[in-house]
Scaffold this motif. Sequence first.
Motif, PDB file in Angstrom:
ATOM      1  N   ARG A   1       0.855  -1.192   0.000  1.00 20.59           N
ATOM      2  CA  ARG A   1       0.000   0.000   0.000  1.00 20.59           C
ATOM      3  C   ARG A   1       0.880   1.228   0.000  1.00 20.59           C
ATOM      4  N   LEU A   2       0.232   2.396  -0.015  1.00 19.67           N
ATOM      5  CA  LEU A   2       0.954   3.643   0.185  1.00 19.67           C
ATOM      6  C   LEU A   2       1.332   3.790   1.658  1.00 19.67           C
ATOM      7  N   PRO A   3       2.403   4.503   1.960  1.00 27.82           N
ATOM      8  CA  PRO A   3       2.743   4.733   3.369  1.00 27.82           C
ATOM      9  C   PRO A   3       1.771   5.707   4.014  1.00 27.82           C
ATOM     10  N   THR A   4       1.518   5.501   5.301  1.00 22.62           N
ATOM     11  CA  THR A   4       0.823   6.537   6.037  1.00 22.62           C
ATOM     12  C   THR A   4       1.754   7.745   6.160  1.00 22.62           C
ATOM     13  N   GLU A   5       1.172   8.878   6.477  1.00 21.99           N
ATOM     14  CA  GLU A   5       1.990  10.075   6.640  1.00 21.99           C
ATOM     15  C   GLU A   5       3.016   9.884   7.761  1.00 21.99           C
ATOM     16  N   ALA A   6       2.605   9.204   8.827  1.00 26.00           N
ATOM     17  CA  ALA A   6       3.532   8.963   9.940  1.00 26.00           C
ATOM     18  C   ALA A   6       4.660   8.026   9.522  1.00 26.00           C
ATOM     19  N   GLU A   7       4.345   6.951   8.815  1.00 30.14           N
ATOM     20  CA  GLU A   7       5.394   6.045   8.335  1.00 30.14           C
ATOM     21  C   GLU A   7       6.357   6.776   7.415  1.00 30.14           C
ATOM     22  N   TRP A   8       5.808   7.619   6.550  1.00 26.06           N
ATOM     23  CA  TRP A   8       6.669   8.320   5.598  1.00 26.06           C
ATOM     24  C   TRP A   8       7.667   9.226   6.341  1.00 26.06           C
ATOM     25  N   GLU A   9       7.174  10.025   7.284  1.00 23.70           N
ATOM     26  CA  GLU A   9       8.089  10.945   7.972  1.00 23.70           C
ATOM     27  C   GLU A   9       9.080  10.186   8.845  1.00 23.70           C
ATOM     28  N   TYR A  10       8.626   9.116   9.477  1.00 21.71           N
ATOM     29  CA  TYR A  10       9.531   8.284  10.278  1.00 21.71           C
ATOM     30  C   TYR A  10      10.675   7.754   9.422  1.00 21.71           C
ATOM     31  N   ALA A  11      10.349   7.245   8.234  1.00 19.72           N
ATOM     32  CA  ALA A  11      11.366   6.696   7.331  1.00 19.72           C
ATOM     33  C   ALA A  11      12.236   7.791   6.738  1.00 19.72           C
ATOM     34  N   CYS A  12      11.645   8.932   6.441  1.00 21.92           N
ATOM     35  CA  CYS A  12      12.420  10.041   5.892  1.00 21.92           C
ATOM     36  C   CYS A  12      13.441  10.550   6.907  1.00 21.92           C
ATOM     37  N   ARG A  13      12.998  10.726   8.118  1.00 27.03           N
ATOM     38  CA  ARG A  13      13.909  11.232   9.159  1.00 27.03           C
ATOM     39  C   ARG A  13      15.017  10.227   9.463  1.00 27.03           C
ATOM     40  N   ALA A  14      14.679   8.949   9.467  1.00 23.53           N
ATOM     41  CA  ALA A  14      15.686   7.899   9.688  1.00 23.53           C
ATOM     42  C   ALA A  14      16.506   8.162  10.949  1.00 23.53           C
ATOM     43  N   GLY A  15      15.817   8.535  12.013  1.00 24.08           N
ATOM     44  CA  GLY A  15      16.478   8.778  13.284  1.00 24.08           C
ATOM     45  C   GLY A  15      17.004  10.178  13.488  1.00 24.08           C
ATOM     46  N   THR A  16      16.891  11.051  12.491  1.00 27.96           N
ATOM     47  CA  THR A  16      17.363  12.427  12.616  1.00 27.96           C
ATOM     48  C   THR A  16      16.247  13.325  13.148  1.00 27.96           C
ATOM     49  N   THR A  17      16.606  14.514  13.599  1.00 22.04           N
ATOM     50  CA  THR A  17      15.618  15.434  14.172  1.00 22.04           C
ATOM     51  C   THR A  17      15.640  16.817  13.532  1.00 22.04           C
ATOM     52  N   GLY A  18      16.539  17.059  12.615  1.00 19.04           N
ATOM     53  CA  GLY A  18      16.640  18.363  11.977  1.00 19.04           C
ATOM     54  C   GLY A  18      15.672  18.516  10.818  1.00 19.04           C
ATOM     55  N   PRO A  19      15.797  19.590  10.047  1.00 18.48           N
ATOM     56  CA  PRO A  19      14.875  19.818   8.935  1.00 18.48           C
ATOM     57  C   PRO A  19      15.024  18.801   7.818  1.00 18.48           C
ATOM     58  N   TYR A  20      16.204  18.216   7.677  1.00 22.80           N
ATOM     59  CA  TYR A  20      16.468  17.197   6.659  1.00 22.80           C
ATOM     60  C   TYR A  20      17.170  16.019   7.323  1.00 22.80           C
ATOM     61  N   SER A  21      17.239  14.896   6.636  1.00 20.23           N
ATOM     62  CA  SER A  21      17.957  13.743   7.176  1.00 20.23           C
ATOM     63  C   SER A  21      19.445  13.814   6.874  1.00 20.23           C
ATOM     64  N   CYS A  22      19.888  14.937   6.342  1.00 16.95           N
ATOM     65  CA  CYS A  22      21.296  15.190   6.036  1.00 16.95           C
ATOM     66  C   CYS A  22      21.628  16.609   6.503  1.00 16.95           C
ATOM     67  N   PRO A  23      22.902  16.967   6.578  1.00 14.15           N
ATOM     68  CA  PRO A  23      23.238  18.355   6.909  1.00 14.15           C
ATOM     69  C   PRO A  23      22.641  19.311   5.870  1.00 14.15           C
ATOM     70  N   PRO A  24      22.007  20.396   6.285  1.00 14.67           N
ATOM     71  CA  PRO A  24      21.378  21.314   5.326  1.00 14.67           C
ATOM     72  C   PRO A  24      22.319  21.813   4.239  1.00 14.67           C
ATOM     73  N   ASP A  25      23.605  22.005   4.582  1.00 17.22           N
ATOM     74  CA  ASP A  25      24.532  22.522   3.574  1.00 17.22           C
ATOM     75  C   ASP A  25      24.985  21.448   2.583  1.00 17.22           C
ATOM     76  N   GLN A  26      24.527  20.195   2.783  1.00 18.74           N
ATOM     77  CA  GLN A  26      24.830  19.105   1.855  1.00 18.74           C
ATOM     78  C   GLN A  26      23.584  18.603   1.122  1.00 18.74           C
ATOM     79  N   LEU A  27      22.491  19.332   1.209  1.00 16.18           N
ATOM     80  CA  LEU A  27      21.218  18.848   0.674  1.00 16.18           C
ATOM     81  C   LEU A  27      21.302  18.497  -0.806  1.00 16.18           C
ATOM     82  N   ASP A  28      22.066  19.261  -1.565  1.00 11.85           N
ATOM     83  CA  ASP A  28      22.146  18.987  -3.003  1.00 11.85           C
ATOM     84  C   ASP A  28      22.835  17.663  -3.310  1.00 11.85           C
TER      85      ASP A  28
END
Length: 330
Positions: A156-183
Amino acid sequence: ALRARILETTSKLEEAAKEDYVAKIPKTGVPYDMVAIRGGEFLMGSPPDEAGRKEDEGPQVRVKVGPFWMARYETSWDQYEPFMITRVPRHKDGSLQYPEHFKNPTPADLVSSPTAPYLEMDFGMGKPGFPAICMTHHAANKFCEWLSFQTGHFYRLPTEAEWEYACRAGTTGPYSCPPDQLDQFAVLDPKQIRVGYEKIGTKKPNPWGLYDMHGNVMEWCLDQYRADTYDRWKENPVANPLERPETRYSRVARGGSWYDPPEELRSARRLFSTYEWQVQDPELPKSLWYHTDAHWLGFRIVRPLAVPSLEEMLFVWNNSFLAENEREAR
């Protein structure tokens, strides 16, 4: 019979839930790659001081998510197009016009599939190896059903909670990578000059091995969009939340796209579908299958370890169609 088959398969694989796997779509032989995501708790939403924050990203709420598998990559044209183009006559709801012409139809043959597209749905941006785009929420749901009937697993499609949990992958900042490395991790458009998406997996993965969670194409989630979603979740933590879909618009999309600047790609950023995503659609009523103006919209699949009832499976795969029928009845 489908649910019994899924339960039997799942009972044998509970230990394997800790492992990634690669499988092939039986009808086409096209591979798909699933990452095992262990369940856990996280703080969903963004803090008040996060740059670019929107009001619908709060208040932050603690969420508990059960284990699941998530596709390592966004659904590609290689995977999606054989579902989209079946070369057999179909009614507008996607059902077969002449099912009797199938000598030995499989359940997957009988799943409603898109009517023939009226445009090249990649809009010239490329197909082999690129993410599939422009499908409605209903079309993404039905792809999951089509795959489920072939494999005996519940997708199925992910729930919104599953999606954000997987996107964050244990991180707490705005991105799951350093902001200056987003590209290095995201296909995005900070200068408003990009003209299309890139092939899946061209950037670095997040800490859990998932590619393109930020950027490339925006991704459908299962949930109905509500601006006050987090205010509605009162438990602490709230377990496996889902805003059950009730109307065709609006539904949640996450992750931002190749078309967006960095602030739209944040882990907590919530976007929602609108009628404007179908402006160019010449059909009346508008198609259940195509969002002609959403050149930046795709999806990825999940497979939860917990298997729901058959009634819940059918609801998950058909909620947009049911909502449309209810709207027309009114």
